[in-house]
Design an enzyme around this catalytic site. Structure first.
Site, PDB file in Angstrom:
ATOM      1  N   ALA A 117     -19.454 -31.798  19.341  1.00 25.53           N
ATOM      2  CA  ALA A 117     -19.709 -33.277  19.587  1.00 25.53           C
ATOM      3  C   ALA A 117     -20.714 -33.983  18.972  1.00 25.53           C
ATOM      4  CB  ALA A 117     -20.459 -33.012  21.314  1.00 25.53           C
TER       5      ALA A 117
ATOM      6  N   GLN B 155     -19.224 -27.873   7.946  1.00 23.69           N
ATOM      7  CA  GLN B 155     -18.612 -28.757   6.765  1.00 23.69           C
ATOM      8  C   GLN B 155     -18.311 -27.870   5.628  1.00 23.69           C
ATOM      9  OE1 GLN B 155     -19.222 -32.281   6.516  1.00 23.69           O
ATOM     10  NE2 GLN B 155     -17.355 -31.950   4.986  1.00 23.69           N
TER      11      GLN B 155
ATOM     12  N   GLU C 202      10.323 -11.403  28.737  1.00 27.67           N
ATOM     13  CA  GLU C 202      11.644 -11.159  29.297  1.00 27.67           C
ATOM     14  C   GLU C 202      11.693 -10.243  30.536  1.00 27.67           C
ATOM     15  OE1 GLU C 202      11.881 -11.257  24.687  1.00 27.67           O
ATOM     16  OE2 GLU C 202      10.373 -11.173  26.157  1.00 27.67           O
TER      17      GLU C 202
ATOM     18  N   CYS D  93      12.124  -8.842  21.255  1.00 24.49           N
ATOM     19  CA  CYS D  93      11.732  -7.520  20.103  1.00 24.49           C
ATOM     20  C   CYS D  93      12.929  -6.512  20.389  1.00 24.49           C
ATOM     21  CB  CYS D  93      10.566  -7.030  20.592  1.00 24.49           C
ATOM     22  SG  CYS D  93      10.506  -6.182  22.201  1.00 24.49           S
TER      23      CYS D  93
END
Length: 353
Positions: free
Chosen positions: A159, A296, A55, A80
């Site tokens: 990948a 995993q 802002e 804020c």
């Protein structure tokens, strides 16, 4: 005003906010737009933690400040209301006599939560909340995850070949290179967007990765590696001291320049201990790059927020299997530089906030 107009300016706020992806953390990404008579007269975003909020930057960019008294300010996150490293944005909006404020989403934390809006309403400003709310919440998801789950926002990345392998089986030598020079650039972009990057012991030993940002701009993330038995040789790139590096090990270890050894209890849940340590170090987002077992383990534990999978037009026929995500998990497919990319995003535990 037509709702489509409101959406248009909020979309611009979101677009601006994303420019802070590499530097705003640990603060949230925020964008702001100021409109007068159907024209944008000011724009800003939160560039860097500790510096001016969106802002403030938008207000400073307005060339004719007198127009602020009949303008609307659009901001993706509630202004804020408290003093932090910078003064309250709600106070500045009131001081500049901006009569109308359109907000994407509420700040979810008690220090702010609704207080900025109340302050603006008490000053008799028109306040509209919830324009493109879900999109604006997505912008701050890393910030929310870090503060509510007390762990980094976790992105998995790898990948794989068309037939689902990461690499051939090997005890040395060079890995199979599945990324192209251009998709490697995208990998480095991802690195620049995260606070930390993690690999397992075997990946560190076999590939000797630097884990730095070389093919993109921005700061290299903190490096994180698992070395339970302190068996990784000191000559690896990870230990060159060029980037802060955290090593999770079993026993205390002598300090090395820019390398911190963190002992954890390997008889307990190691992932939770490591994520807690990263949270304590203020690392808001974590990119997990490998290897297959480490990736995993995050998937099996349900400890991940996004996954990006590059599919290379290569058949390996055998080797190190790629991590497996539940086949019922939906994903989006995009193309870049002649490659398919799968993007998984399970429903996050913070989505309802």
């Amino acid at each position: 005003m037509e709702m489509e107009e409101e959406y248009k300016y909020m979309r611009r706020c979101i677009q601006l906010a994303q420019n802070g992806r590499c530097n705003a953390a640990p603060n949230p990404m925020v964008g702001a737009v100021i409109v007068c008579d159907g024209q944008i007269i000011g724009e800003g975003y939160h560039v860097r933690c500790g510096e001016a909020h969106a802002e403030v930057n938008a207000i400073r960019s307005v060339k004719t400040p007198s127009l602020l008294k009949r303008s609307t300010i659009y901001v993706s996150l509630e202004p804020c209301s408290h003093y932090g490293k910078t003064p309250p944005c709600a106070d500045l909006i009131i001081e500049k006599q901006i009569p109308r404020i359109v907000i994407g989403c509420l700040d979810p934390f008690s220090e702010v939560a609704g207080r900025g809006i109340q302050k603006l309403k008490d000053a008799e400003r028109e306040v509209i909340v919830g324009v493109l709310e879900e999109e604006c919440k997505q912008l701050i998801q890393r910030f929310v995850t870090f503060h509510t789950l007390h762990r980094p926002y976790i992105t998995l990345k790898w990948a794989e070949s068309t037939d689902g392998y990461l690499d051939i089986h090997r005890e040395g030598g060079c890995p199979v290179v599945l990324s192209s020079p251009l998709t490697s650039m995208l990998v480095h972009k991802k690195r620049a967007e995260h606070s930390a990057i993690m690999v397992g012991t075997r990946t560190a030993l076999l590939d000797n990765p630097g884990l730095t940002v070389r093919h993109w701009y921005g700061r290299s993330p903190a490096r994180v590696v698992i070395d339970r038995y302190s068996a990784l040789p000191p000559g690896l790139q990870l230990f060159d001291g060029s980037v802060p590096t955290l090593v999770f090990t079993e026993k205390p270890h002598e300090a090395v320049h820019n390398v911190e050894y963190i002992p954890i209890d390997y008889s307990q849940d190691t992932l939770q201990q490591m994520l807690h340590a990263l949270y304590e170090h203020g690392l808001q987002s974590l990119l997990v790059e490998g290897g297959s077992m480490l990736l995993q383990s995050f998937i099996d534990a349900g400890l991940w927020d996004e996954a990006f999978v590059e599919v290379a037009p290569v058949l390996l026929h055998s080797g190190v299997k790629a991590p497996q995500i539940n086949d019922k998990m939906p994903f989006d497919v995009s193309q870049a530089f002649g490659r398919d990319f799968r993007h998984y995003k399970p429903k996050n535990k913070t989505d309802s906030i």
